[in-house]
Design an enzyme around this catalytic site. Structure first.
Site, PDB file in Angstrom:
ATOM      1  N   GLU A  20       0.823  -1.210   0.000  1.00 21.64           N
ATOM      2  CA  GLU A  20       0.000   0.000   0.000  1.00 21.64           C
ATOM      3  C   GLU A  20       0.858   1.260   0.000  1.00 21.64           C
ATOM      4  OE1 GLU A  20      -3.869  -1.685   2.470  1.00 21.64           O
ATOM      5  OE2 GLU A  20      -2.082  -1.052   3.573  1.00 21.64           O
ATOM      6  N   ASP A 207     -11.819  -6.090  -1.707  1.00 22.42           N
ATOM      7  CA  ASP A 207     -12.638  -7.304  -1.609  1.00 22.42           C
ATOM      8  C   ASP A 207     -13.983  -6.957  -1.008  1.00 22.42           C
ATOM      9  OD1 ASP A 207     -10.672  -9.813  -2.046  1.00 22.42           O
ATOM     10  OD2 ASP A 207      -9.604  -8.232  -0.959  1.00 22.42           O
TER      11      ASP A 207
END
Length: 242
Positions: A20, A207
């Site tokens: 990230e 997700d």
């Protein structure tokens, strides 16, 4: 405390994982790695993001790691604003993968002191919800929208449990307004609130927690990390950059 329209201190960006951090640090001009007091699992890189002095701190995964990393970041670096970035799980039934979630309020997904009269998610002694600085959240929402993708603003949940389908249904019932779930943001929001620094979040959905039939339920981490990073960069450009 209200978010400044132009920063005189750094922007502190918190992420959980190196994957990230990568698209954020790649955007920094004059990137320099900072020394951190942790034995492992934490990294900090400072540079200019869209012309704004910015420090990207990789905290590690989970509530405790986020709280520790955020506390060090705020006390050592004296930022004027804090943003949680990276990926998250989509919890609301109508949230799609790739959506950038702008954090407006935050609570703990699995904290339960309701037997003592507290609200779901509320830790005794703490508020029912931690809230983003409204001006910073407004700027974050505009920045995220400039990228042209889906953007949602609202309640984000955090806890030390990965929200799989069996957990998603009762969590939606308990927190019907919640948009997303992750393992760090609320801890970072609490730290920023305790230390008096404006806070918001710009995390992209990788997700879906319990997807409906026919929904696309996954995007690769590097894809959503890029979307989050682009939104943070756009925000940085409005907070004192060129």
């Amino acid at each position: 405390m209200s978010a400044p329209t132009s920063l005189t201190g750094p922007l502190l960006v918190l992420v959980a994982m190196p994957e990230e951090a990568a698209p954020l640090t790649a955007r920094l001009t004059g990137a320099t790695e900072l020394e951190v007091p942790f034995t492992a699992g934490v990294a900090a890189v400072r540079g200019a993001l869209a012309g704004t002095d910015t420090v990207v701190v990789t905290t590690g995964i989970g509530i405790a790691a986020a709280a520790a990393g955020a506390t060090w970041g705020v006390l050592a670096l004296r930022p004027e604003a804090v943003v949680a970035a990276g990926s998250c799980g989509g919890l609301a039934p109508d949230v799609e993968v790739g959506t950038v979630i702008v954090g407006e309020s935050f609570t703990y997904s699995i904290a339960d002191a309701t037997a003592f009269g507290y609200a779901p998610g509320q830790v005794p002694g703490g508020p029912e919800r931690f809230t983003a600085d409204p001006l910073l959240a407004d700027a974050a929402e505009r920045a995220a929208g400039a990228g042209g993708g889906a953007v949602r603003r609202g309640l984000m949940l955090s806890g030390d449990a990965f929200v799989t389908a069996p957990l998603a249904a009762p969590m939606r019932e308990t927190f019907p307004a919640a948009l997303s779930a992750d393992m760090e943001t609320t801890a970072s929001a609490r730290t920023a609130a305790a230390l008096g620094v404006p806070f918001t979040a710009l995390r992209a959905v990788s997700d879906l927690c319990g997807p409906a039939a026919g929904q696309q339920f996954h995007l690769e981490l590097d894809v959503v990390a890029e979307r989050s990073a682009a939104a943070v960069e756009a925000l940085a450009g409005t907070l004192g950059g060129s």
